[in-house]
Design a protein around this motif. Structure first.
Motif, PDB file in Angstrom:
ATOM      1  N   ASP A   1      -0.380  10.279   7.926  1.00 26.12           N
ATOM      2  CA  ASP A   1       0.816   9.443   7.917  1.00 26.12           C
ATOM      3  C   ASP A   1       0.641   8.085   7.246  1.00 26.12           C
ATOM      4  N   LEU A   2      -0.597   7.597   7.208  1.00 26.22           N
ATOM      5  CA  LEU A   2      -0.822   6.280   6.623  1.00 26.22           C
ATOM      6  C   LEU A   2      -2.261   6.190   6.118  1.00 26.22           C
ATOM      7  N   VAL A   3      -2.421   5.632   4.910  1.00 29.26           N
ATOM      8  CA  VAL A   3      -3.749   5.379   4.354  1.00 29.26           C
ATOM      9  C   VAL A   3      -3.976   3.874   4.342  1.00 29.26           C
ATOM     10  N   ILE A   4      -5.143   3.467   4.845  1.00 30.57           N
ATOM     11  CA  ILE A   4      -5.489   2.043   4.876  1.00 30.57           C
ATOM     12  C   ILE A   4      -6.813   1.858   4.146  1.00 30.57           C
ATOM     13  N   PRO A   5      -6.783   1.392   2.906  1.00 33.33           N
ATOM     14  CA  PRO A   5      -8.040   1.119   2.196  1.00 33.33           C
ATOM     15  C   PRO A   5      -8.508  -0.308   2.465  1.00 33.33           C
ATOM     16  N   ARG A   6      -9.787  -0.444   2.792  1.00 34.61           N
ATOM     17  CA  ARG A   6     -10.391  -1.762   2.982  1.00 34.61           C
ATOM     18  C   ARG A   6     -11.558  -1.873   2.021  1.00 34.61           C
ATOM     19  N   GLY A   7     -11.441  -2.725   1.032  1.00 35.30           N
ATOM     20  CA  GLY A   7     -12.537  -2.840   0.083  1.00 35.30           C
ATOM     21  C   GLY A   7     -12.107  -3.544  -1.174  1.00 35.30           C
ATOM     22  N   SER A   8     -12.712  -3.170  -2.266  1.00 34.56           N
ATOM     23  CA  SER A   8     -12.498  -3.850  -3.538  1.00 34.56           C
ATOM     24  C   SER A   8     -11.106  -3.577  -4.102  1.00 34.56           C
ATOM     25  N   ASN A   9     -10.729  -4.419  -5.032  1.00 33.76           N
ATOM     26  CA  ASN A   9      -9.469  -4.243  -5.745  1.00 33.76           C
ATOM     27  C   ASN A   9      -9.422  -2.869  -6.404  1.00 33.76           C
ATOM     28  N   LYS A  10     -10.566  -2.451  -6.973  1.00 38.97           N
ATOM     29  CA  LYS A  10     -10.647  -1.162  -7.651  1.00 38.97           C
ATOM     30  C   LYS A  10     -10.390  -0.019  -6.678  1.00 38.97           C
ATOM     31  N   LEU A  11     -11.009  -0.084  -5.493  1.00 36.33           N
ATOM     32  CA  LEU A  11     -10.825   0.968  -4.489  1.00 36.33           C
ATOM     33  C   LEU A  11      -9.361   1.085  -4.085  1.00 36.33           C
ATOM     34  N   VAL A  12      -8.746  -0.050  -3.750  1.00 38.95           N
ATOM     35  CA  VAL A  12      -7.356  -0.034  -3.282  1.00 38.95           C
ATOM     36  C   VAL A  12      -6.424   0.488  -4.370  1.00 38.95           C
ATOM     37  N   SER A  13      -6.635   0.043  -5.595  1.00 39.10           N
ATOM     38  CA  SER A  13      -5.777   0.479  -6.700  1.00 39.10           C
ATOM     39  C   SER A  13      -5.911   1.975  -6.951  1.00 39.10           C
ATOM     40  N   GLN A  14      -7.139   2.472  -6.916  1.00 31.36           N
ATOM     41  CA  GLN A  14      -7.370   3.907  -7.145  1.00 31.36           C
ATOM     42  C   GLN A  14      -6.649   4.742  -6.090  1.00 31.36           C
ATOM     43  N   ILE A  15      -6.716   4.314  -4.842  1.00 31.62           N
ATOM     44  CA  ILE A  15      -6.070   5.075  -3.770  1.00 31.62           C
ATOM     45  C   ILE A  15      -4.553   5.028  -3.917  1.00 31.62           C
ATOM     46  N   LYS A  16      -4.009   3.876  -4.237  1.00 24.62           N
ATOM     47  CA  LYS A  16      -2.558   3.766  -4.404  1.00 24.62           C
ATOM     48  C   LYS A  16      -2.052   4.684  -5.519  1.00 24.62           C
ATOM     49  N   GLU A  17      -2.861   4.838  -6.548  1.00 26.36           N
ATOM     50  CA  GLU A  17      -2.461   5.667  -7.689  1.00 26.36           C
ATOM     51  C   GLU A  17      -2.663   7.157  -7.441  1.00 26.36           C
ATOM     52  N   SER A  18      -3.346   7.510  -6.340  1.00 24.87           N
ATOM     53  CA  SER A  18      -3.766   8.900  -6.148  1.00 24.87           C
ATOM     54  C   SER A  18      -3.063   9.617  -5.001  1.00 24.87           C
ATOM     55  N   THR A  19      -2.075   8.986  -4.376  1.00 24.33           N
ATOM     56  CA  THR A  19      -1.487   9.627  -3.197  1.00 24.33           C
ATOM     57  C   THR A  19      -0.002   9.334  -3.058  1.00 24.33           C
ATOM     58  N   LYS A  20       0.683  10.269  -2.389  1.00 21.98           N
ATOM     59  CA  LYS A  20       2.083  10.064  -2.008  1.00 21.98           C
ATOM     60  C   LYS A  20       2.188   9.490  -0.598  1.00 21.98           C
ATOM     61  N   ILE A  21       1.068   9.463   0.125  1.00 25.33           N
ATOM     62  CA  ILE A  21       1.049   8.931   1.478  1.00 25.33           C
ATOM     63  C   ILE A  21       1.239   7.419   1.415  1.00 25.33           C
ATOM     64  N   PRO A  22       2.031   6.831   2.314  1.00 28.29           N
ATOM     65  CA  PRO A  22       2.156   5.368   2.321  1.00 28.29           C
ATOM     66  C   PRO A  22       0.791   4.700   2.460  1.00 28.29           C
ATOM     67  N   VAL A  23       0.579   3.649   1.659  1.00 21.18           N
ATOM     68  CA  VAL A  23      -0.689   2.913   1.671  1.00 21.18           C
ATOM     69  C   VAL A  23      -0.431   1.507   2.191  1.00 21.18           C
ATOM     70  N   LEU A  24      -1.194   1.116   3.191  1.00 23.55           N
ATOM     71  CA  LEU A  24      -1.067  -0.209   3.769  1.00 23.55           C
ATOM     72  C   LEU A  24      -2.344  -0.982   3.441  1.00 23.55           C
ATOM     73  N   GLY A  25      -2.201  -2.065   2.704  1.00 23.65           N
ATOM     74  CA  GLY A  25      -3.385  -2.823   2.340  1.00 23.65           C
ATOM     75  C   GLY A  25      -3.061  -3.833   1.273  1.00 23.65           C
ATOM     76  N   HIS A  26      -4.084  -4.408   0.712  1.00 22.67           N
ATOM     77  CA  HIS A  26      -3.909  -5.374  -0.359  1.00 22.67           C
ATOM     78  C   HIS A  26      -4.906  -5.078  -1.462  1.00 22.67           C
ATOM     79  N   SER A  27      -4.465  -5.248  -2.694  1.00 19.19           N
ATOM     80  CA  SER A  27      -5.351  -5.012  -3.828  1.00 19.19           C
ATOM     81  C   SER A  27      -6.243  -6.212  -4.110  1.00 19.19           C
TER      82      SER A  27
END
Length: 717
Positions: free
Chosen positions: A485-511
């Protein structure tokens, strides 16, 4: 021993390895040589050679290269009439004869550029029947390896007497894959690496979206289940040949890895213990976790466990958290030992000091984590809280209540203590949880996960919290928008951006965490020095650390700016400037205002007033945390009301933007999203709402006879 850990323990004892590269890797789709891939392969082998590994290369590609050269030669010598009547294919043996010298010349050139000596050894299967030849082969190869020479083997197709290599399996070997397996046995190699044009062995054709990468091959389980695709587009082998060779070699005691030859560093990563491709090992059937749990199964099990957790009484959920806190303290010695092992491995691997710092669980940290879990346990029950209650018609009561989101996928880097905080918040909010930590914290995360899940009662199930151990599983998980239901990436700008570009699941976080401190002309300079220094120096790698200092233009002329700069320099901060500040302070100009340093470095710029500061923040900031330092209350209110960030402060360090400091108990991260949670995300950010309607037989029936009163019954605090 678990399959996740035992499947890579053989890496520690590798001295001699055989690497086989196939035609599909050596050549491009048009038949020409893939020079980039060949160059990357040679660079990897050179690196291994310099590290003391004994490397033996088995290469295909001679026939393909020879065919391509003969086609070119024929075209160059053809008349127009010849071109109108194209002839058939070239003789394969002629192609091999032409291609072998060309291929070796290319390897020799590439290795020479890398200051490595290589040698060519052409063999046919028949010569292996001669025991004298086999002994001489071993002696020659050993001599070459002692001299740090890389032997390069290829089947001598130009003089081979075999006509039908697929039908005639009576020979010693029948393609370069089986040759590589034979050489690994004959030369007593410690590892065989078969490079392919795909990531490894799949359960079906790799182009089939339902096919899954098999990380550890178990002959008894997989051999009858795999559906092979087409043979190699160019070579004689393909995945069937690789699997046959891998099974033979691994059964004889030599570990085998099938991995992609398209990646530039997979061989080195395999030797570092990373899960790259498919492992074949004679003991694979003895390892636990032989049953490979798919990403979907893991997510479904987490959802089912979360529903059992939500069904518990509030006191029972609270007790689980208290048991987790106690279990952490009871197992502190074991956890610290695993963490120390991770730190040692990270130091040996040459990781940056900042990463090692985040990786370390400092003395007393386990106790602090346990106490934070107890605070979360003592918070007001978050599930089922009535937010609104109204009587919409006579005896028809509507309630808007809080409830769990469902299943969370949290991907984080480096910090093992984040695993504890996230797990505690998930339990308190009734959510299932899937965790993927950084590989550098593998042992720490495994230990913490084991301790936490062992404290969860069987009535809920330890699968409430799943630990994802392989990076390769993440793409599969990101496809499960019907289960997660929700993806929460914690890490580098690269990690967060890659996850946002790779899923239809809502992503909660900051790049990015590009936080600003604006010092207004009316600021108390002593206060400003303390706040600016703390915002940058307290923890430079944190996402809430100041990255840009904005200063009112009047402070540039009255000495205020110089005092702030001196304070930062005293703390060892490297400064870059905007156009105005760089000229005044005679410092290098920043390449970009939109930059997160994560170190003792920041950008300084001069602005005309609070409105210019706000414009700058909106243009270059990341909507994370921004601060104003001023004694002018009117200016402060303008800043607080107009800066569009998740957290906006007046006369306080940006480092206060933290879940624990906000009294949330802990945080799963800081969100800069404008939908759902924003800022530090604690328990409440992991909840959603639902409507509950309690009636007494009412029906709509076109709203006939229904009198809507919408009486507010919400209890006011």
């Amino acid at each position: 021993m678990s399959g996740a850990s035992s499947s890579r323990t053989f890496i520690r004892n590798i001295k001699r390895l055989v690497v086989k590269v196939g035609t599909a890797v050596v050549t491009r789709g048009d038949g020409r040589l893939a020079l980039g891939r060949l160059g990357a392969l040679c660079e990897q082998l050179k690196e291994l050679n310099s590290r003391g590994y004994e490397v033996i290369l088995v290469t295909s590609g001679a026939v393909g290269l020879g065919r391509q050269r003969l086609r070119y030669r024929k075209l160059a010598n053809s008349s127009f009439a010849d071109l109108q009547n194209p002839q058939g294919e070239f003789d394969g043996k002629a192609c091999a004869a032409v291609g072998q010298s060309s291929l070796m010349a290319l390897y020799d050139t590439m290795f020479s550029q890398l200051d490595v000596t290589s040698s060519q050894l052409l063999v046919t299967d028949s010569v292996f029947c001669d025991t004298g030849f086999r002994q001489q082969l071993s002696e020659t190869v050993n001599s070459l390896l002692d001299l740090r020479v890389i032997p390069i083997f290829n089947e001598n197709d130009a003089v081979s007497t075999r006509k039908t290599p697929y039908e005639d399996s009576s020979g010693i070997f029948w393609d370069n894959d089986s040759l590589a397996g034979l050489l690994a046995l004959e030369l007593k190699a410690d590892l065989l690496v078969l490079l392919s044009d795909v990531e490894g062995l799949y359960s079906g054709p790799p182009i089939d979206p339902t096919s899954k990468l098999i990380q550890t091959f178990v002959k008894e389980k997989h051999l009858g289940e795999i559906t092979f695709g087409d043979k190699s587009r160019v070579g004689r082998g393909g995945m069937t040949a690789k699997v046959n060779a891998a099974v033979c070699a691994s059964c004889a005691g030599i570990p085998v890895v099938i991995t992609s030859g398209f990646a530039t560093d997979n061989i080195i990563k395999v030797l570092q213990g990373e899960m790259k491709g498919t492992l074949f090992h004679k003991d694979a059937h003895l390892w636990t976790l032989v049953k490979e749990v798919s990403a979907r199964e893991m997510a479904v099990e987490a959802r089912e466990s979360s529903r059992r957790l939500q069904a518990l009484k509030s006191e029972d959920r609270r007790k689980i958290l208290l048991d987790v806190a106690n279990a952490l303290q009871d197992n502190e010695d074991m956890i610290m030992a695993e963490n120390n092992a991770d730190i040692k491995a990270a130091e040996e691997a040459g990781y940056e000091k900042s990463l090692i710092s985040r990786l370390a669980l400092k003395p007393g940290r386990i106790e602090l984590l346990a106490n934070s879990i107890r605070k979360i346990a003592d918070m007001e029950e978050p599930i089922g809280r009535i937010l609104k209650r109204k009587e919409i018609a006579s005896d028809l009561i509507l309630e808007n209540t809080t409830c769990s989101l469902g299943v969370l996928l949290v991907v984080f880097e480096s910090r093992p203590d984040a695993l504890v905080q996230i797990a505690a918040l998930a339990i308190r909010s009734g959510n299932g949880l899937l965790l993927k930590g950084g590989k550098e914290a593998r042992q720490s995360n495994a230990a913490l996960h084991k301790v936490i899940t062992s404290a969860i009662p069987d009535t809920v199930g330890g699968k409430l919290i799943g630990l994802v151990t392989s990076r390769e599983e993440i793409p599969d998980l990101l496809k499960l928008d019907d289960v997660i239901d929700l993806v929460i990436p914690r890490g580098s700008n690269k990690l967060v951006s890659q996850i946002k570009e790779s899923t239809k699941i809502p992503v909660l976080g900051h790049s990015d965490g590009i936080c600003h401190v604006y010092v207004d002309k009316s600021a108390d300079i002593e206060m400003a020095k303390r706040i600016v220094s703390d915002s940058k120096v307290d923890y430079p790698a944190a996402c809430n650390a100041m990255e840009t200092l904005l200063v009112h233009k009047d402070l540039a002329s009255n000495g205020g700016l110089m005092e702030l700069v001196a304070e930062l320099r005293k703390e060892g901060v490297t400064l870059y400037g905007g156009e105005r500040a760089s000229q005044l302070l005679r410092i290098s100009e920043a390449s970009s205002f939109h930059h997160e340093y994560n170190s003792l470095t920041c950008t300084v710029e001069i602005v005309d007033d609070v409105f210019a500061a706000i414009d700058h923040i909106h243009q270059y900031g990341s909507s994370h945390t921004d601060c104003i330092i001023t004694k002018d209350q009117e200016v402060a209110e303008i800043f607080l009301n107009q800066v569009d960030s998740a957290a906006v402060f007046h006369n306080a360090s940006t480092r206060f933007c933290d879940g624990a400091r906000f009294g949330l108990g802990a945080e799963v991260g800081v969100s800069t999203s404008r939908i759902h949670a924003r800022g530090p995300v604690g328990v409440e950010g992991l909840l959603t709402t639902r409507w509950i309607l309690r009636g007494n037989g009412q029906v709509v029936n076109g709203d006939k006879g229904v009198t809507y009163i919408h009486k507010d019954l919400t209890q006011k605090n």
